[in-house]
Design a protein around this motif. Structure first.
Motif, short mmCIF file in Angstrom:
data_model
loop_
_atom_site.label_atom_id
_atom_site.label_comp_id
_atom_site.label_asym_id
_atom_site.label_seq_id
_atom_site.Cartn_x
_atom_site.Cartn_y
_atom_site.Cartn_z
N ASP A 15 0.83 -1.21 0.00
CA ASP A 15 0.00 0.00 0.00
C ASP A 15 0.86 1.25 0.00
O ASP A 15 0.56 2.23 -0.71
N LYS A 16 1.92 1.26 0.78
CA LYS A 16 2.81 2.42 0.81
C LYS A 16 3.45 2.65 -0.56
O LYS A 16 3.55 3.80 -1.04
N ALA A 17 3.90 1.58 -1.19
CA ALA A 17 4.55 1.72 -2.50
C ALA A 17 3.56 2.20 -3.56
O ALA A 17 3.88 3.08 -4.38
N LYS A 18 2.35 1.69 -3.54
CA LYS A 18 1.35 2.12 -4.52
C LYS A 18 0.95 3.57 -4.28
O LYS A 18 0.72 4.32 -5.23
N ASN A 19 0.86 3.98 -3.02
CA ASN A 19 0.55 5.38 -2.73
C ASN A 19 1.65 6.31 -3.23
O ASN A 19 1.38 7.40 -3.72
N PHE A 20 2.90 5.84 -3.10
CA PHE A 20 4.01 6.65 -3.61
C PHE A 20 3.91 6.80 -5.13
O PHE A 20 4.10 7.89 -5.67
N LEU A 21 3.64 5.71 -5.82
CA LEU A 21 3.51 5.77 -7.27
C LEU A 21 2.40 6.72 -7.69
O LEU A 21 2.55 7.52 -8.63
N ALA A 22 1.26 6.65 -6.98
CA ALA A 22 0.12 7.51 -7.33
C ALA A 22 0.45 8.97 -7.04
O ALA A 22 0.16 9.86 -7.87
N ARG A 23 1.02 9.25 -5.88
CA ARG A 23 1.34 10.63 -5.52
C ARG A 23 2.37 11.23 -6.47
O ARG A 23 2.29 12.40 -6.84
N SER A 24 3.35 10.43 -6.87
CA SER A 24 4.43 10.92 -7.72
C SER A 24 4.08 10.88 -9.20
O SER A 24 4.88 11.31 -10.03
N LYS A 25 2.88 10.34 -9.51
CA LYS A 25 2.44 10.21 -10.92
C LYS A 25 3.47 9.43 -11.74
O LYS A 25 3.82 9.79 -12.86
N ILE A 26 3.94 8.34 -11.14
CA ILE A 26 4.89 7.45 -11.82
C ILE A 26 4.14 6.24 -12.34
O ILE A 26 3.36 5.61 -11.62
N HIS A 27 4.36 5.93 -13.60
CA HIS A 27 3.77 4.72 -14.18
C HIS A 27 4.64 3.54 -13.78
O HIS A 27 5.75 3.36 -14.27
N GLY A 28 4.13 2.75 -12.85
CA GLY A 28 4.93 1.65 -12.35
C GLY A 28 4.09 0.53 -11.78
O GLY A 28 2.86 0.55 -11.88
N GLU A 29 4.72 -0.42 -11.17
CA GLU A 29 4.04 -1.58 -10.60
C GLU A 29 4.74 -1.98 -9.30
O GLU A 29 5.89 -1.60 -9.05
N VAL A 30 4.05 -2.73 -8.48
CA VAL A 30 4.64 -3.34 -7.29
C VAL A 30 4.74 -4.83 -7.56
O VAL A 30 3.73 -5.49 -7.82
N LEU A 31 5.96 -5.32 -7.53
CA LEU A 31 6.19 -6.73 -7.87
C LEU A 31 6.71 -7.45 -6.62
O LEU A 31 7.65 -7.01 -5.98
N VAL A 32 6.07 -8.54 -6.28
CA VAL A 32 6.46 -9.36 -5.14
C VAL A 32 7.10 -10.64 -5.67
O VAL A 32 6.46 -11.40 -6.40
N ALA A 33 8.37 -10.85 -5.31
CA ALA A 33 9.09 -12.07 -5.71
C ALA A 33 8.98 -13.05 -4.55
O ALA A 33 9.71 -12.94 -3.56
N ASP A 34 8.05 -13.99 -4.68
CA ASP A 34 7.76 -14.88 -3.57
C ASP A 34 8.68 -16.10 -3.60
O ASP A 34 8.84 -16.76 -4.62
N ASN A 35 9.25 -16.40 -2.42
CA ASN A 35 10.26 -17.43 -2.31
C ASN A 35 9.73 -18.70 -1.65
O ASN A 35 10.47 -19.42 -0.99
N GLY A 36 8.42 -18.95 -1.82
CA GLY A 36 7.84 -20.16 -1.26
C GLY A 36 7.01 -19.92 -0.02
O GLY A 36 7.01 -20.77 0.89
N SER A 37 6.30 -18.80 0.06
CA SER A 37 5.50 -18.48 1.25
C SER A 37 4.37 -19.48 1.44
O SER A 37 3.75 -19.95 0.47
#
Length: 374
Positions: A15-37
């Motif tokens: 949520d923090k990362a997505k809020n930063f992208l929205a506030r900064s008007k950056i076209h981006g994504e949040v990617l989670v590299a899952d290691n076997g959760s």
């Protein structure tokens, strides 16, 4: 974000990362590299709008490497998903990337470390020592070598062909970026206590050793050559001082044949260590995990197999001459008792010269074997 059972904090980080992208008007994504959760982290990530990639190989480095390979952006910012880094304050990283930096390191010591966020052993010993060694070995102007929050140009980092599967991945990224001439900058960042109730994945001594091991293996100069040169030099000074006879240091301290033996042994060990450094540096350059050195190339051009064999032969010949001289002295007394001091001194120096000459010759041949086919 590398992830292994981070259900307690993952949603907050996303949520923090997505809020930063929205506030900064950056076209981006949040990617989670899952290691076997196995604690529901994947469902949490999907629910909060992150893209998840599954990493089949366990390890912090493996998760990050897989995530970087699957990222879609020109720039990547990596950070742990334990809520210890502030993903709402990434503006300095973005600014440095847009100004041309290839790798932007966070510095927690400049930005601030909250109480309880970093173990005292890490804060005052582990991180400072390893960061100092990184700056010393690789001439890096980085104050926080192991900060987990950093940004970089994705294509430039992929070109580095990073391979470390574990925690030493952090060191590998910085070291190889420096060796390959990437532009590295540093910005202040903060560190807060992570929001998990379970112990962290980091193992202090095990992972600290892996970082140190990586630094040493990628710096043959500091692992082999500089220590070897110092040991050889000290041994040579001691040997030269005692070659003619004992030396009185003080009324109660005299250096004699026993100290001469130590000096000769130091010369042999120092030469061997220095030779290892030459061979390791050459092998590393040929394998491509260290760049070719201009100084190294000049030395290789000057120190050809034939020239080194000549020097080795001369050292060996002088040593053999001294050995025969000792035998001649012994024969003059019908191979009976000899004066202890002079005989031991001559024999020790002669055998040392023979050992050094043979070491040099065999090193020259091994260097030539390594270079076959290049």
């Amino acid at each position: 974000m590398p992830c292994l059972n981070e259900a307690e904090t993952l949603a907050t980080c996303i949520d923090k990362a997505k809020n930063f992208l929205a506030r900064s008007k950056i076209h981006g994504e949040v990617l989670v590299a899952d290691n076997g959760s196995t604690d529901g982290s994947l469902d949490i990530a999907a629910t909060h709008g992150a893209r998840v990639v599954n990493v089949p190989i366990r390890g912090y480095g493996a998760a990050l490497r897989h995530g970087i390979e699957n990222a879609r952006g020109q720039y990547v910012i990596m950070g742990d998903s334990d809520d210890s880094y502030d993903f709402t304050a990434l503006d300095p990283f973005v600014a440095e990337l847009r100004s041309g930096s290839d790798l932007v390191m966070g510095n927690r010591f400049q930005g601030g470390i909250s109480a309880g966020a970093m173990p005292l052993l890490h804060r005052y010993l582990g991180n400072p020592v390893l960061s100092f060694l990184g700056r010393l070995f690789f001439r890096l102007n980085v104050g926080d070598f192991h900060c987990g929050l950093r940004g970089f140009n994705r294509d430039k980092v992929l070109d580095l062909q990073l391979t470390a599967p574990g925690m030493e991945f952090a060191s590998e990224m910085v070291v190889r970026s420096s060796l390959m001439g990437l532009r590295i900058s540093e910005v202040p960042t903060t560190l807060s206590p992570d929001g998990r109730t379970r112990p962290p994945h980091l193992r202090t001594w095990h992972d600290g050793w892996r970082h140190l091991r990586y630094l040493l293996l990628h710096s043959p100069r500091w692992l082999f050559m500089f220590p070897g040169a110092v040991v050889f030099g000290l041994g040579a000074i001691l040997t030269i001082l005692l070659a003619a006879g004992p030396v009185q240091i003080s009324p109660s301290v005299v250096l004699d044949t026993h100290s001469l033996i130590v000096g000769c042994m130091a010369m042999i060990v120092g030469m061997q260590c220095f030779s290892f450094g030459i061979l390791a540096r050459s092998y590393a350059a040929l394998r491509g995990f260290l760049p070719a050195s201009v100084t190294g190339e000049r030395l290789r051009s000057a120190a050809t197999l034939e020239r080194l064999l000549i020097v080795g032969a001369l050292l060996t010949a002088v040593g053999i001459a001294g050995l025969f001289h000792s035998i001649w002295l012994w024969a003059n007394v019908s191979f009976g008792p000899l004066e202890y001091g002079s005989m031991v001194r001559t024999l020790t120096i002669s055998c040392t010269l023979i050992a050094l000459g043979l070491q040099l010759a065999f090193t020259a041949f091994l260097q030539s074997v390594i270079e076959i086919g290049t």
